[in-house]
Scaffold this motif. Structure first.
Motif, PDB file in Angstrom:
ATOM      1  N   VAL A  24      42.458  34.614  57.735  1.00  0.00           N
ATOM      2  CA  VAL A  24      42.799  35.656  56.757  1.00  0.00           C
ATOM      3  C   VAL A  24      43.376  35.064  55.194  1.00  0.00           C
ATOM      4  CG1 VAL A  24      44.267  37.670  56.318  1.00  0.00           C
ATOM      5  CG2 VAL A  24      43.567  37.386  58.533  1.00  0.00           C
ATOM      6  N   GLY A  25      42.856  35.221  54.177  1.00  0.00           N
ATOM      7  CA  GLY A  25      43.261  34.805  52.864  1.00  0.00           C
ATOM      8  C   GLY A  25      42.156  35.023  51.965  1.00  0.00           C
ATOM      9  N   GLU A  26      42.464  34.766  50.696  1.00  0.00           N
ATOM     10  CA  GLU A  26      43.768  34.503  50.083  1.00  0.00           C
ATOM     11  C   GLU A  26      44.469  35.850  49.967  1.00  0.00           C
ATOM     12  OE1 GLU A  26      44.676  33.077  46.123  1.00  0.00           O
ATOM     13  OE2 GLU A  26      42.255  33.125  45.965  1.00  0.00           O
ATOM     14  N   ILE A  27      45.557  35.865  50.620  1.00  0.00           N
ATOM     15  CA  ILE A  27      46.536  37.151  50.660  1.00  0.00           C
ATOM     16  C   ILE A  27      47.774  36.633  50.010  1.00  0.00           C
ATOM     17  CG2 ILE A  27      45.524  38.261  52.589  1.00  0.00           C
ATOM     18  CD1 ILE A  27      47.622  37.354  54.284  1.00  0.00           C
ATOM     19  N   GLY A  28      48.607  37.988  49.561  1.00  0.00           N
ATOM     20  CA  GLY A  28      49.860  37.527  49.030  1.00  0.00           C
ATOM     21  C   GLY A  28      50.436  38.444  48.084  1.00  0.00           C
ATOM     22  N   LEU A  29      51.064  38.216  46.992  1.00  0.00           N
ATOM     23  CA  LEU A  29      51.603  38.933  45.750  1.00  0.00           C
ATOM     24  C   LEU A  29      51.087  38.574  44.536  1.00  0.00           C
ATOM     25  CD1 LEU A  29      55.215  39.284  47.466  1.00  0.00           C
ATOM     26  CD2 LEU A  29      53.557  40.762  47.652  1.00  0.00           C
ATOM     27  N   HIS A  30      51.194  39.602  43.710  1.00  0.00           N
ATOM     28  CA  HIS A  30      50.756  39.275  42.324  1.00  0.00           C
ATOM     29  C   HIS A  30      51.905  39.675  41.141  1.00  0.00           C
ATOM     30  CE1 HIS A  30      48.678  39.108  38.669  1.00  0.00           C
ATOM     31  NE2 HIS A  30      48.487  40.315  38.431  1.00  0.00           N
ATOM     32  N   LYS A  31      52.248  41.068  41.658  1.00  0.00           N
ATOM     33  CA  LYS A  31      53.419  41.508  40.464  1.00  0.00           C
ATOM     34  C   LYS A  31      54.448  41.858  41.559  1.00  0.00           C
ATOM     35  CE  LYS A  31      52.256  40.724  36.280  1.00  0.00           C
ATOM     36  NZ  LYS A  31      53.375  39.880  35.626  1.00  0.00           N
ATOM     37  N   CYS A  32      54.549  41.529  42.711  1.00  0.00           N
ATOM     38  CA  CYS A  32      55.452  41.923  43.896  1.00  0.00           C
ATOM     39  C   CYS A  32      56.191  43.344  43.860  1.00  0.00           C
ATOM     40  CB  CYS A  32      56.795  40.899  43.573  1.00  0.00           C
ATOM     41  SG  CYS A  32      56.394  39.087  43.191  1.00  0.00           S
ATOM     42  N   THR A  33      55.285  44.048  43.927  1.00  0.00           N
ATOM     43  CA  THR A  33      55.391  45.486  43.967  1.00  0.00           C
ATOM     44  C   THR A  33      55.340  45.959  45.555  1.00  0.00           C
ATOM     45  OG1 THR A  33      53.274  46.387  44.131  1.00  0.00           O
ATOM     46  CG2 THR A  33      54.122  45.995  41.791  1.00  0.00           C
ATOM     47  N   LYS A  34      55.970  47.101  45.715  1.00  0.00           N
ATOM     48  CA  LYS A  34      56.211  47.762  46.863  1.00  0.00           C
ATOM     49  C   LYS A  34      54.934  48.015  47.478  1.00  0.00           C
ATOM     50  CE  LYS A  34      60.753  49.780  46.585  1.00  0.00           C
ATOM     51  NZ  LYS A  34      61.609  50.884  46.578  1.00  0.00           N
ATOM     52  N   ASN A  35      53.817  48.686  46.947  1.00  0.00           N
ATOM     53  CA  ASN A  35      52.476  48.777  47.353  1.00  0.00           C
ATOM     54  C   ASN A  35      51.854  47.391  47.853  1.00  0.00           C
ATOM     55  OD1 ASN A  35      52.701  51.619  47.025  1.00  0.00           O
ATOM     56  ND2 ASN A  35      51.532  51.722  45.522  1.00  0.00           N
ATOM     57  N   GLU A  36      52.149  46.223  47.078  1.00  0.00           N
ATOM     58  CA  GLU A  36      51.461  45.122  47.101  1.00  0.00           C
ATOM     59  C   GLU A  36      52.212  44.554  48.643  1.00  0.00           C
ATOM     60  OE1 GLU A  36      52.038  42.177  44.369  1.00  0.00           O
ATOM     61  OE2 GLU A  36      50.918  43.309  42.513  1.00  0.00           O
ATOM     62  N   LEU A  37      53.154  44.717  48.697  1.00  0.00           N
ATOM     63  CA  LEU A  37      54.138  44.329  50.033  1.00  0.00           C
ATOM     64  C   LEU A  37      53.506  45.184  51.066  1.00  0.00           C
ATOM     65  CD1 LEU A  37      56.100  42.122  50.786  1.00  0.00           C
ATOM     66  CD2 LEU A  37      57.886  44.137  50.490  1.00  0.00           C
ATOM     67  N   ALA A  38      53.084  46.308  50.893  1.00  0.00           N
ATOM     68  CA  ALA A  38      52.906  47.150  52.064  1.00  0.00           C
ATOM     69  C   ALA A  38      51.359  46.683  52.488  1.00  0.00           C
ATOM     70  CB  ALA A  38      52.737  48.732  51.658  1.00  0.00           C
ATOM     71  N   LEU A  81      50.420  43.801  52.078  1.00  0.00           N
ATOM     72  CA  LEU A  81      50.373  42.284  52.671  1.00  0.00           C
ATOM     73  C   LEU A  81      50.947  42.449  54.064  1.00  0.00           C
ATOM     74  CD1 LEU A  81      50.349  39.376  52.160  1.00  0.00           C
ATOM     75  CD2 LEU A  81      52.408  39.499  51.467  1.00  0.00           C
ATOM     76  N   GLU A  82      51.921  43.233  54.564  1.00  0.00           N
ATOM     77  CA  GLU A  82      52.268  43.562  55.783  1.00  0.00           C
ATOM     78  C   GLU A  82      51.240  43.993  56.846  1.00  0.00           C
ATOM     79  OE1 GLU A  82      56.820  44.984  54.679  1.00  0.00           O
ATOM     80  OE2 GLU A  82      55.288  46.443  54.982  1.00  0.00           O
ATOM     81  N   GLY A  83      50.263  44.748  56.218  1.00  0.00           N
ATOM     82  CA  GLY A  83      49.145  44.984  57.084  1.00  0.00           C
ATOM     83  C   GLY A  83      48.199  43.717  57.457  1.00  0.00           C
ATOM     84  N   LEU A  84      47.917  43.061  56.292  1.00  0.00           N
ATOM     85  CA  LEU A  84      47.098  41.959  56.538  1.00  0.00           C
ATOM     86  C   LEU A  84      47.742  40.946  57.494  1.00  0.00           C
ATOM     87  CD1 LEU A  84      45.884  41.818  52.750  1.00  0.00           C
ATOM     88  CD2 LEU A  84      44.291  42.042  54.778  1.00  0.00           C
ATOM     89  N   VAL A  85      49.089  40.584  57.226  1.00  0.00           N
ATOM     90  CA  VAL A  85      49.790  39.644  58.021  1.00  0.00           C
ATOM     91  C   VAL A  85      49.663  40.170  59.524  1.00  0.00           C
ATOM     92  CG1 VAL A  85      52.129  38.687  58.379  1.00  0.00           C
ATOM     93  CG2 VAL A  85      51.127  38.732  56.152  1.00  0.00           C
ATOM     94  N   ASP A  86      50.073  41.428  59.539  1.00  0.00           N
ATOM     95  CA  ASP A  86      49.866  41.897  61.054  1.00  0.00           C
ATOM     96  C   ASP A  86      48.587  41.793  61.907  1.00  0.00           C
ATOM     97  OD1 ASP A  86      51.316  43.441  63.304  1.00  0.00           O
ATOM     98  OD2 ASP A  86      49.805  44.873  62.878  1.00  0.00           O
ATOM     99  N   LEU A  87      47.625  42.046  60.931  1.00  0.00           N
ATOM    100  CA  LEU A  87      46.318  41.659  61.571  1.00  0.00           C
ATOM    101  C   LEU A  87      45.901  40.316  61.874  1.00  0.00           C
ATOM    102  CD1 LEU A  87      43.312  42.782  61.745  1.00  0.00           C
ATOM    103  CD2 LEU A  87      42.870  41.911  59.538  1.00  0.00           C
ATOM    104  N   ALA A  88      46.498  39.258  60.949  1.00  0.00           N
ATOM    105  CA  ALA A  88      46.156  38.071  61.345  1.00  0.00           C
ATOM    106  C   ALA A  88      47.198  37.550  62.324  1.00  0.00           C
ATOM    107  CB  ALA A  88      46.685  37.135  60.004  1.00  0.00           C
ATOM    108  N   LEU A  89      48.459  37.987  62.603  1.00  0.00           N
ATOM    109  CA  LEU A  89      49.064  37.483  63.442  1.00  0.00           C
ATOM    110  C   LEU A  89      48.695  38.089  65.001  1.00  0.00           C
ATOM    111  CD1 LEU A  89      52.626  37.654  61.979  1.00  0.00           C
ATOM    112  CD2 LEU A  89      51.123  35.589  62.368  1.00  0.00           C
ATOM    113  N   SER A  90      48.425  39.328  64.990  1.00  0.00           N
ATOM    114  CA  SER A  90      47.628  39.931  66.089  1.00  0.00           C
ATOM    115  C   SER A  90      46.662  39.236  66.831  1.00  0.00           C
ATOM    116  CB  SER A  90      47.661  41.381  65.936  1.00  0.00           C
ATOM    117  OG  SER A  90      46.430  41.620  65.109  1.00  0.00           O
TER     118      SER A  90
END
Lengths: 267, 84
Positions: free
Chosen positions: A104-118, A120-129
């Motif tokens: 999974v990549g490249e994933i991350g943050l651009h302007k560090c907003t709450k929506n970007e973080l939400a 990202l959390e979904g992508l990280v959860d997918l990757a880890l699961s």
């Protein structure tokens, strides 16, 4: 000397670029999903792009003896629309199963907003699961330090994270120490103006040592250089480093990192 | 990892490059001064001035300190709490 570019946007490069990269010794490239520079009209546009990265670009590279691998994800610049992102994430598993996909990549943050973080959390959860490797984009310029810390916080909060299988990319002088100290791989992107020069990349390797450091061009459709890794090799040589030290950074390190992916079969 | 070149070798090799970069920066600031209007109130000018002071300051890790001078303040993150 042969080299691997572990982060380059081949879809933005011409066939002539590929030929020159091959002549310079490039054997393997890894292409993360990227932002097209404009908003997509719908989720199908993502899927067409993912097909390009897993079907067409490997063929184009193979013409020059270059092995092409890809990372699947939603770039931080496309992560603001959380609903849209969820539709894409739901279809990502089918692409992650394709034979040349590394994780999974490249994933991350651009302007560090709450929506970007939400998103990202979904992508990280997918990757880890799924036990996937991850490649993280860290923000540019004034947002980089804050965004890097946010990403490291997010990963530290999940006990499933295997730090040896995660690369925190686009590190610079003020963030490389954070990534390495926490046990992650650190990517140094050779990119004019907004990231690091070959000279500064060599400085950081001299200061932090060669372990868990990847050097890449991240060459895309913006001002960038697909031959940046050979430029870095030339700079290391000019600074008095021997061939074994150079090979470690541009060949052995990326092999060590990428081999952790179940689909990386380059030998 | 060691730094194979000596300090003297490095300076010999890079002096003209360093000089050119400083002259380039000086010329850019002159260019802004010559242009119509004022940017004195623009916080980026203040950032550049602080960056120049940092460049002339003693101590190591100037590049890291320069990066931090151009970074957003280290505040509690959205992910929850200040990073350790």
């Amino acid at each position: 000397m042969n080299f691997i570019d572990p982060h380059i946007h081949i879809a933005s490069r011409t066939t002539d670029d590929l030929a020159t990269m091959a002549r310079m010794g490039c054997l393997v490239v890894a292409e993360p999903a990227f932002w097209m520079g404009y908003d997509r009209s719908g989720v199908n546009s993502f899927f067409d792009y993912f097909r390009q990265l897993t079907e067409w670009e490997p063929k184009r590279c193979a013409n020059f003896g270059i092995r092409h691998y890809a990372w699947m994800g939603i770039n931080a610049k496309e992560a603001e629309n959380v609903g849209f992102a969820r539709e894409v994430i739901a279809e990502l598993p089918a692409f992650l199963d394709r034979p040349t996909v590394l994780g999974v990549g490249e994933i991350g943050l651009h302007k560090c907003t709450k929506n970007e973080l939400a998103t990202l959390e979904g992508l990280v959860d997918l990757a880890l699961s799924r036990g996937e490797q991850m490649l993280f984009h860290t923000p540019h310029l004034e947002d980089k330090y804050k965004g890097t810390r946010m990403i490291l916080d997010l990963l530290a909060g999940d006990s499933r994270t295997d730090r040896s299988r995660v690369c925190i990319d686009h590190c610079e002088e003020h963030t490389i120490g954070l990534a390495l100290a926490a046990g992650y791989w650190a990517g140094l992107t050779l990119y004019p103006t907004t990231k690091v020069t070959p000279e500064r990349a060599v400085d950081m390797i001299e200061m932090y040592g060669p372990d868990r450091i990847l050097v890449n061009s991240s060459a895309d459709w913006g001002p960038s250089n697909p031959f940046a890794v050979p430029d870095f090799m030339f700079t290391m040589r000019r600074r008095g480093h021997d061939e074994a030290a150079i090979r470690r950074i541009v060949y052995e390190n990326p092999l060590e990192f990428l081999r952790q992916s179940r689909h990386f079969d380059f030998v | 990892m060691s730094t194979p070149l000596t300090a003297a070798e490095m300076l010999d090799r890079e002096f003209l490059t360093f000089r050119a970069k400083l002259v380039d920066l000086a010329a850019a600031l002159d260019r802004i001064d010559r242009a119509e209007g004022s940017v004195d109130a623009d916080p980026r000018i203040d950032q550049l001035r602080r960056g120049l002071e940092l460049l002339a300051s003693p101590g190591d890790r100037r590049a890291e300190r320069m990066q931090m001078a151009f970074s957003l303040p280290d505040e509690p993150t959205v992910a929850g709490g200040l990073s350790s």
